[in-house]
Design a protein around this motif. Structure first.
Motif, mmCIF file in Angstrom:
data_model
loop_
_atom_site.group_PDB
_atom_site.id
_atom_site.type_symbol
_atom_site.label_atom_id
_atom_site.label_comp_id
_atom_site.label_asym_id
_atom_site.label_seq_id
_atom_site.Cartn_x
_atom_site.Cartn_y
_atom_site.Cartn_z
ATOM 1 N N PRO A 44 -4.531 0.493 -3.780
ATOM 2 C CA PRO A 44 -4.296 1.197 -2.516
ATOM 3 C C PRO A 44 -3.143 0.601 -1.717
ATOM 4 C CG PRO A 44 -6.144 -0.297 -2.276
ATOM 5 C CD PRO A 44 -5.690 -0.411 -3.703
ATOM 6 N N LEU A 45 -1.950 1.085 -1.952
ATOM 7 C CA LEU A 45 -0.767 0.600 -1.226
ATOM 8 C C LEU A 45 -0.604 1.318 0.112
ATOM 9 C CD1 LEU A 45 1.677 0.289 -4.260
ATOM 10 C CD2 LEU A 45 0.190 -1.464 -3.245
ATOM 11 N N ALA A 50 -5.242 -0.052 2.532
ATOM 12 C CA ALA A 50 -3.861 -0.453 2.264
ATOM 13 C C ALA A 50 -3.628 -1.939 2.483
ATOM 14 C CB ALA A 50 -2.902 0.353 3.127
ATOM 15 N N ASN A 51 -4.261 -2.515 3.485
ATOM 16 C CA ASN A 51 -4.056 -3.937 3.748
ATOM 17 C C ASN A 51 -4.525 -4.787 2.571
ATOM 18 O OD1 ASN A 51 -3.358 -6.150 5.679
ATOM 19 N ND2 ASN A 51 -5.519 -6.633 5.418
ATOM 20 N N ASN A 55 -1.894 -6.918 0.204
ATOM 21 C CA ASN A 55 -2.104 -8.358 0.095
ATOM 22 C C ASN A 55 -2.235 -8.755 -1.372
ATOM 23 O OD1 ASN A 55 -4.088 -11.004 0.627
ATOM 24 N ND2 ASN A 55 -2.636 -10.610 2.274
ATOM 25 N N ALA A 56 -2.955 -7.944 -2.144
ATOM 26 C CA ALA A 56 -3.089 -8.207 -3.576
ATOM 27 C C ALA A 56 -1.742 -8.074 -4.289
ATOM 28 C CB ALA A 56 -4.103 -7.246 -4.186
ATOM 29 N N LYS A 57 -0.948 -7.082 -3.892
ATOM 30 C CA LYS A 57 0.368 -6.878 -4.507
ATOM 31 C C LYS A 57 1.259 -8.096 -4.290
ATOM 32 C CE LYS A 57 4.198 -3.525 -4.648
ATOM 33 N NZ LYS A 57 5.325 -4.191 -4.011
ATOM 34 N N ALA A 58 1.160 -8.710 -3.119
ATOM 35 C CA ALA A 58 1.949 -9.918 -2.850
ATOM 36 C C ALA A 58 1.574 -11.035 -3.820
ATOM 37 C CB ALA A 58 1.722 -10.371 -1.406
ATOM 38 N N ALA A 59 0.263 -11.188 -4.060
ATOM 39 C CA ALA A 59 -0.197 -12.217 -5.001
ATOM 40 C C ALA A 59 0.251 -11.908 -6.423
ATOM 41 C CB ALA A 59 -1.721 -12.340 -4.936
ATOM 42 N N ILE A 60 0.233 -10.624 -6.776
ATOM 43 C CA ILE A 60 0.673 -10.208 -8.103
ATOM 44 C C ILE A 60 2.149 -10.548 -8.304
ATOM 45 C CG2 ILE A 60 1.179 -8.153 -9.510
ATOM 46 C CD1 ILE A 60 -1.454 -6.962 -8.323
ATOM 47 N N ASP A 263 -13.777 -8.024 3.941
ATOM 48 C CA ASP A 263 -12.882 -9.183 3.967
ATOM 49 C C ASP A 263 -11.445 -8.688 4.084
ATOM 50 O OD1 ASP A 263 -12.178 -11.827 3.995
ATOM 51 O OD2 ASP A 263 -12.264 -12.098 1.830
ATOM 52 N N ASP A 264 -11.177 -8.043 5.212
ATOM 53 C CA ASP A 264 -9.922 -7.327 5.450
ATOM 54 C C ASP A 264 -9.537 -7.527 6.904
ATOM 55 O OD1 ASP A 264 -7.886 -5.498 5.840
ATOM 56 O OD2 ASP A 264 -8.954 -3.797 4.957
ATOM 57 N N GLN A 265 -8.437 -8.219 7.156
ATOM 58 C CA GLN A 265 -8.017 -8.531 8.516
ATOM 59 C C GLN A 265 -7.795 -7.281 9.355
ATOM 60 O OE1 GLN A 265 -7.920 -11.585 9.938
ATOM 61 N NE2 GLN A 265 -7.438 -10.539 11.861
#
Length: 377
Positions: A44-45, A50-51, A55-60, A263-265
């Motif tokens: 979910p971008l 989306a958040n 955030n996961a995409k950054a880690a990827i 667990d989503d800011q």
């Protein structure tokens, strides 16, 4: 040189060429190539989660840089084709159609929301495309097929843990449940309810809602009459924020407990004071300081959202598998079943059972205090 001699020399040259190709194939599985190895991503971008997806995409991207800096996949760079699943089955299915039928990727890394993943496991299994989800927890995915894996634990673990925590740690005996009508919400509701009743608790109300629902006042009013000790709310940011605000508007004070999607800011930021005191469960993780620093540099904040550690580890798991198995999907699938990945940021060790699920899972409870997410000690 006679004509006969020329023919003999020509045959020898052909034999030597064939022998050379055969030898190369035996050593490397295929003639060497410097072309990138491309895999697909679905998450979910944009949209309700989306958040979490960004955030996961950054880690990827951090993990991808590390893999390629270390030589890639046997000298070939690893590339990821990103597709936006928007946390909906419709968008995820369209994304998978493109990745599998147009881009011809051997692996789809995703989806994140369980509804995303469930929307394309049938196509993936039929086409023998490997799926590794870094975030989908719905229990039904366990039986999705031989090519379907996840390095994120099943809700068969989470539902049981949450029921035990609410009943025996918080000493709450009456619970009302509000759950999103997706694979994730329905499955987690069923697992939790069964275990909570087994423990001697009572489910005084259980109400489902659609993904598009933003008005919970009628359901909350009915739940208030049922007088639960706690409300177990299973929804994403798009549903949770209005529900928490409407609960405050109704001046209804009751303990709120959520699933890992909390667990989503974005929930804490958008709900403000209405989010104060909420509890939720997440898979335990132990991100290293190096990973925390890399994430802060990448996203500009300290946030490491749910599924971000497993997204990072998932890239390294796939890199390890691709190095050993090559790019043929059946070989990738067989190698995943044998894989033991150690030293990650989401778990000390990751391996898969006969259904492609992680063999073990540990959970942590978090609470929002003074506008910040903290681990309950």
């Amino acid at each position: 040189m006679s004509k006969t001699a020329k023919i003999i020399v020509g045959l020898i040259v052909i034999i030597l060429i064939i022998w050379g190709i055969s030898a190369a194939t035996k050593k490397g599985g295929a003639p060497t190539s410097s072309e990138p190895i491309k895999i697909g991503f679905i998450g979910p971008l944009t949209g309700n989660a989306a958040n979490v997806g960004q955030n996961a995409k950054a880690a990827i991207e951090i993990a991808l840089s590390e893999v390629n800096a270390d030589g890639g996949i046997n000298g070939r760079p690893l590339e990821i084709i990103y597709e936006d699943g928007k946390c909906t089955s419709k968008d995820a299915a369209a994304a998978a159609q493109k990745l599998i039928n147009v881009d011809k990727v051997p692996v789809v890394f995703g989806g994140a929301c369980s509804g995303e993943t469930s929307a394309f496991t049938g196509l993936a299994e039929q086409s023998k495309t490997v799926v590794l989800s870094y975030c989908s927890s719905a229990a039904a995915i366990t039986n999705a097929g031989d090519y379907i894996f996840r390095n994120y634990p099943s809700d068969n673990f989470q539902g049981v843990f949450a029921a035990d925590y609410i009943k025996n740690k918080l000493n709450k005996s009456k619970v009302a449940i509000l759950y999103i009508q997706t694979d994730w919400g329905i499955g987690l509701n069923e697992t939790f309810s069964k275990k909570f009743v087994e423990l001697g608790g009572t489910v005084v109300a259980s109400e489902g809602f659609q993904e598009t629902n933003k008005d919970f006042r009628s359901q909350l009013s009915k739940i208030k009459v049922a007088n639960p000790d706690v409300i177990y709310f299973l929804g994403y940011a798009g549903q949770t924020v209005p529900a928490l605000k409407q609960l405050a508007d109704l001046k209804y004070k009751v303990s709120m407990f959520g699933g890992d999607a909390w667990d989503d800011q974005q929930i804490i930021t958008d709900a403000g004071s209405a989010a104060e005191g909420i509890y939720f469960t997440v898979p335990s993780s132990s991100p290293s300081e190096i990973f925390k620093t890399a994430m802060k540099t990448k996203v500009g904040t300290d946030e490491i959202a749910v599924c971000t550690p497993t997204a990072y580890d998932g890239v390294h798991i796939l890199a390890q598998v691709l190095k050993n198995a090559g790019v043929e999907p059946t070989a990738i699938k067989d190698e995943l079943y044998k894989t033991v990945y150690a030293g990650g940021v989401s778990s000390k060790e990751i391996s898969f059972d006969s259904n492609g699920d992680p063999k073990t899972a540990d959970y942590t409870v978090k609470i929002v205090k003074n506008g910040k997410i903290e681990v309950v000690q």
